[in-house]
Design a protein around this motif. Structure first.
Motif, PDB file in Angstrom:
ATOM      1  N   VAL A 182      37.888  40.288  48.044  1.00 29.83           N
ATOM      2  CA  VAL A 182      38.814  39.397  48.740  1.00 29.83           C
ATOM      3  C   VAL A 182      38.116  38.117  49.177  1.00 29.83           C
ATOM      4  CG1 VAL A 182      40.197  39.154  50.844  1.00 29.83           C
ATOM      5  CG2 VAL A 182      40.395  41.210  49.437  1.00 29.83           C
ATOM      6  N   LEU A 183      36.919  38.246  49.745  1.00 31.51           N
ATOM      7  CA  LEU A 183      36.173  37.055  50.160  1.00 31.51           C
ATOM      8  C   LEU A 183      35.921  36.126  48.974  1.00 31.51           C
ATOM      9  CD1 LEU A 183      33.649  38.757  52.594  1.00 31.51           C
ATOM     10  CD2 LEU A 183      35.324  37.014  53.241  1.00 31.51           C
ATOM     11  N   THR A 184      35.549  36.702  47.843  1.00 35.84           N
ATOM     12  CA  THR A 184      35.270  35.891  46.657  1.00 35.84           C
ATOM     13  C   THR A 184      36.542  35.216  46.148  1.00 35.84           C
ATOM     14  OG1 THR A 184      33.496  37.414  46.059  1.00 35.84           O
ATOM     15  CG2 THR A 184      34.262  35.914  44.346  1.00 35.84           C
ATOM     16  N   ALA A 185      37.643  35.950  46.113  1.00 38.58           N
ATOM     17  CA  ALA A 185      38.906  35.367  45.658  1.00 38.58           C
ATOM     18  C   ALA A 185      39.363  34.239  46.575  1.00 38.58           C
ATOM     19  CB  ALA A 185      39.975  36.453  45.579  1.00 38.58           C
ATOM     20  N   LEU A 186      39.028  34.346  47.865  1.00 45.16           N
ATOM     21  CA  LEU A 186      39.377  33.298  48.816  1.00 45.16           C
ATOM     22  C   LEU A 186      38.420  32.113  48.761  1.00 45.16           C
ATOM     23  CD1 LEU A 186      40.271  35.449  51.970  1.00 45.16           C
ATOM     24  CD2 LEU A 186      41.862  34.311  50.413  1.00 45.16           C
ATOM     25  N   GLY A 187      37.314  32.266  48.046  1.00 47.80           N
ATOM     26  CA  GLY A 187      36.331  31.200  47.960  1.00 47.80           C
ATOM     27  C   GLY A 187      35.357  31.181  49.110  1.00 47.80           C
ATOM     28  N   GLU A 188      35.214  32.320  49.800  1.00 49.75           N
ATOM     29  CA  GLU A 188      34.305  32.412  50.942  1.00 49.75           C
ATOM     30  C   GLU A 188      33.005  33.074  50.511  1.00 49.75           C
ATOM     31  OE1 GLU A 188      34.878  30.942  53.588  1.00 49.75           O
ATOM     32  OE2 GLU A 188      37.055  30.683  53.673  1.00 49.75           O
ATOM     33  N   GLY A 199      41.808  43.755  46.329  1.00 46.63           N
ATOM     34  CA  GLY A 199      41.576  44.353  47.640  1.00 46.63           C
ATOM     35  C   GLY A 199      41.857  45.836  47.669  1.00 46.63           C
ATOM     36  N   ASP A 200      42.114  46.333  48.876  1.00 48.59           N
ATOM     37  CA  ASP A 200      42.479  47.742  49.059  1.00 48.59           C
ATOM     38  C   ASP A 200      43.647  47.811  50.034  1.00 48.59           C
ATOM     39  OD1 ASP A 200      41.633  48.340  51.906  1.00 48.59           O
ATOM     40  OD2 ASP A 200      39.674  47.751  51.135  1.00 48.59           O
ATOM     41  N   PRO A 201      44.375  48.948  50.099  1.00 52.34           N
ATOM     42  CA  PRO A 201      45.597  49.000  50.903  1.00 52.34           C
ATOM     43  C   PRO A 201      45.379  48.964  52.404  1.00 52.34           C
ATOM     44  CG  PRO A 201      45.082  51.169  50.002  1.00 52.34           C
ATOM     45  CD  PRO A 201      44.142  50.200  49.343  1.00 52.34           C
ATOM     46  N   VAL A 202      44.168  49.231  52.848  1.00 49.98           N
ATOM     47  CA  VAL A 202      43.905  49.156  54.286  1.00 49.98           C
ATOM     48  C   VAL A 202      43.901  47.696  54.757  1.00 49.98           C
ATOM     49  CG1 VAL A 202      42.132  49.583  56.052  1.00 49.98           C
ATOM     50  CG2 VAL A 202      42.714  51.373  54.406  1.00 49.98           C
ATOM     51  N   GLN A 203      43.471  46.784  53.894  1.00 54.03           N
ATOM     52  CA  GLN A 203      43.353  45.374  54.293  1.00 54.03           C
ATOM     53  C   GLN A 203      44.675  44.751  54.718  1.00 54.03           C
ATOM     54  OE1 GLN A 203      41.471  44.120  50.672  1.00 54.03           O
ATOM     55  NE2 GLN A 203      39.402  44.255  51.518  1.00 54.03           N
ATOM     56  N   PRO A 204      45.765  44.854  53.934  1.00 51.09           N
ATOM     57  CA  PRO A 204      47.008  44.244  54.412  1.00 51.09           C
ATOM     58  C   PRO A 204      47.563  44.936  55.644  1.00 51.09           C
ATOM     59  CG  PRO A 204      47.420  45.553  52.433  1.00 51.09           C
ATOM     60  CD  PRO A 204      45.927  45.458  52.603  1.00 51.09           C
ATOM     61  N   THR A 205      47.224  46.214  55.827  1.00 47.37           N
ATOM     62  CA  THR A 205      47.680  46.922  57.015  1.00 47.37           C
ATOM     63  C   THR A 205      46.951  46.419  58.256  1.00 47.37           C
ATOM     64  OG1 THR A 205      48.172  48.875  55.681  1.00 47.37           O
ATOM     65  CG2 THR A 205      48.006  49.191  58.052  1.00 47.37           C
ATOM     66  N   VAL A 206      45.623  46.302  58.172  1.00 49.69           N
ATOM     67  CA  VAL A 206      44.856  45.767  59.300  1.00 49.69           C
ATOM     68  C   VAL A 206      45.284  44.335  59.595  1.00 49.69           C
ATOM     69  CG1 VAL A 206      42.569  45.143  60.154  1.00 49.69           C
ATOM     70  CG2 VAL A 206      42.868  47.265  58.868  1.00 49.69           C
ATOM     71  N   ALA A 207      45.377  43.517  58.540  1.00 52.03           N
ATOM     72  CA  ALA A 207      45.745  42.108  58.728  1.00 52.03           C
ATOM     73  C   ALA A 207      47.152  41.980  59.293  1.00 52.03           C
ATOM     74  CB  ALA A 207      45.627  41.361  57.407  1.00 52.03           C
ATOM     75  N   GLY A 208      48.088  42.793  58.807  1.00 53.72           N
ATOM     76  CA  GLY A 208      49.454  42.709  59.292  1.00 53.72           C
ATOM     77  C   GLY A 208      49.572  43.135  60.745  1.00 53.72           C
ATOM     78  N   ILE A 209      48.921  44.242  61.106  1.00 59.58           N
ATOM     79  CA  ILE A 209      48.951  44.680  62.504  1.00 59.58           C
ATOM     80  C   ILE A 209      48.348  43.607  63.397  1.00 59.58           C
ATOM     81  CG2 ILE A 209      48.056  46.355  64.169  1.00 59.58           C
ATOM     82  CD1 ILE A 209      48.151  48.449  61.917  1.00 59.58           C
TER      83      ILE A 209
END
Length: 361
Positions: free
Chosen positions: A152-158, A204-214
Motif C-alpha cells: 500500500v505504501l508503495t502504491a501510494l508513492g510513500e 493490501g489486505d482486508p484489515v486495512q480498510p477496516t482499520v482505516a474506516g473505523i
C-alpha cells in the motif's frame, strides 16, 4: 486486576490474506492449514488468556509468544474494554466479534487483493462513527500484514519502510513480492496517490480498510484515535492522509519497532502528521525466554501491543512482566531460556508460529 484505563477501548480488527501463504513471507504458522487459525487464536488469548476453540497457540520455534500474550498481560493489570472486529477471518473464533461483513484477502499478486475494499471501508466508517467512546485504540492481527503494508505504501508513492519479526529484516524479499503485485494490477509505484482504497484493493489486505474506516468514522465524529501498532499502522495513517482526513492522530508502538526502524519511524509519523508514542516494556529486566526473544528482535509488535503498553501507569510495568510470565505458563511456554527446553515447548504447540504481519521472517 489492579487498575482500569480510563474510558479507553481497544478495537481489534482481525483477518487473513493469502499473501501470508507466499513462501518465506509470514511467521504466523508452521503450516498453511494452521496459519489461518492464528488471528482467531490471537483474539481468544486477548479475551480469555489462552486459546479456547483455536487448535494453535501462536508461539515461535524459539519460544516467542504472539504479542497477544503481552496485550493480555497488560489487560490483566490495567483493565480496558476490547471489541474484536471480524475483518475477514478464515476460521471462526470463540471470542465475541463484531461482524462487518468482511472477506479474507487474496494473494496481492492477484489482480485484486481486496475486491470489496471500498465497501469494507464504508461499513467500518459507519461503525466508527457510531462508537460511544471518547477515546479508542485500534490494533490489528493479520498474518502477512507488513508485506501488504509495504504494498500500500508503495502504491501510494510513500517511501516508509516496514518492520520484521527477525533482527535482520528481509525487506528485499518483500519488495520483490510487492513489485510482482503491482505488475499484476498494472500499477507503478505512486499510481494510487490520493486513492488509498484503490491501493488497498490492489495490493493490501482486508484489515486495512477496516482499520482505516473505523478510524475515519471515529475521527470525524470527534473521537480521539490512537493507532496501536507499528509500521502497519504507518500504512493506515498514510491511507487516511491520502483520503484527505487531517484530524489529529497518534501511533503507539513498542521500543522494539522503534529501535529497528531508527529515524524512519519518526520521519514517517512527521510526514503523516501523527504523534508517536513509544513504550519500552523493560523485558531486558527478566530472564524469561519470551521476553528474551522480544529483546533479541522477534515479534516486536501486534495485536495492539504497543498501544496497550502505553496505558500502563508509572511503576506498574513490573506487574505486567509478572502477568506475562503467568500468561506464558498458560500457553505452555516454559520460562527457561535453555534451547532444549524451548524445543520441547514448541513440540507441545505443534504448528505454532508468531502471528500478525509485524512478525514476518
Amino acid at each position: 486486576m489492579t487498575g482500569r484505563a480510563a474510558e479507553m477501548r481497544l478495537l481489534l480488527p482481525a483477518g487473513t490474506t493469502e499473501t501470508a501463504l507466499i513462501d518465506g513471507i509470514s511467521a504466523a504458522g508452521a503450516a498453511p492449514e494452521l496459519m489461518e487459525h492464528t488471528p482467531s487464536a490471537d483474539v481468544e488469548i486477548l479475551e480469555y488468556g489462552e486459546p479456547v476453540m483455536s487448535p494453535v497457540t501462536p508461539v515461535s520455534p524459539n519460544g516467542c509468544p504472539t504479542p497477544a500474550a503481552v496485550t493480555r498481560a497488560v489487560r490483566e493489570v490495567v483493565d480496558f474494554d476490547v471489541s474484536v472486529i471480524d475483518a475477514g477471518l478464515t476460521r471462526s473464533t470463540a471470542a465475541p466479534t463484531v461482524d462487518l461483513g468482511g472477506s479474507p484477502g487474496t494473494d496481492i499478486r492477484d489482480e485484486a487483493a481486496v475486491p470489496d475494499a471500498h465497501a469494507a471501508f464504508d461499513r467500518a466508517y459507519d461503525y466508527g462513527a457510531g462508537l460511544p467512546d471518547d477515546r479508542v485504540m485500534i490494533g490489528e492481527t493479520v498474518p502477512g500484514g507488513t508485506t501488504t503494508a509495504l504494498g500500500v505504501l508503495t502504491a501510494l508513492g510513500e517511501s516508509a519502510g516496514v518492520s520484521s519479526s527477525l533482527p535482520t529484516n528481509p525487506i528485499e524479499r518483500k519488495r520483490r513480492v510487492v513489485n510482482e503485485a503491482l505488475a499484476a494490477s498494472d500499477l507503478e509505484p505512486g499510481d494510487c496517490a490520493g486513492e488509498p482504497l484503490a491501493a488497498i484493493a490492489a495490493v493490501g489486505d482486508p484489515v486495512q480498510p477496516t482499520v482505516a474506516g473505523i478510524a475515519a468514522g471515529a475521527l470525524e465524529s470527534g473521537t480521539d484515535v490512537t493507532l496501536a501498532g507499528g509500521t502497519q499502522m504507518v500504512a493506515v495513517a498514510a491511507a487516511l492522509r491520502h483520503a484527505g482526513i487531517d484530524a489529529p492522530l497518534s501511533i503507539a508502538t513498542t521500543s522494539f519497532v522503534a529501535d529497528e526502524q531508527g529515524e524512519r519511524l519518526p520521519e514517517a509519523c512527521e510526514r503523516f502528521d501523527c504523534d508517536l508514542i513509544v513504550t519500552d516494556p523493560g523485558f531486558d529486566d527478566r530472564e524469561h525466554v519470551a521476553m528474551a526473544r522480544y529483546c533479541a528482535g522477534e515479534a516486536k509488535e501486534g495485536v495492539g501491543m504497543g498501544g496497550a503498553l502505553s496505558l500502563v501507569p508509572d511503576g506498574e510495568m513490573d506487574a505486567v512482566r509478572d502477568r506475562l510470565e503467568a500468561v506464558c505458563t498458560r500457553l505452555g511456554i516454559d520460562g527457561d531460556v535453555d534451547d532444549g527446553e524451548n524445543e520441547s515447548n514448541t513440540e507441545r504447540n505443534a504448528g505454532d508460529g508468531a502471528s500478525e504481519g509485524d512478525r514476518e521472517p
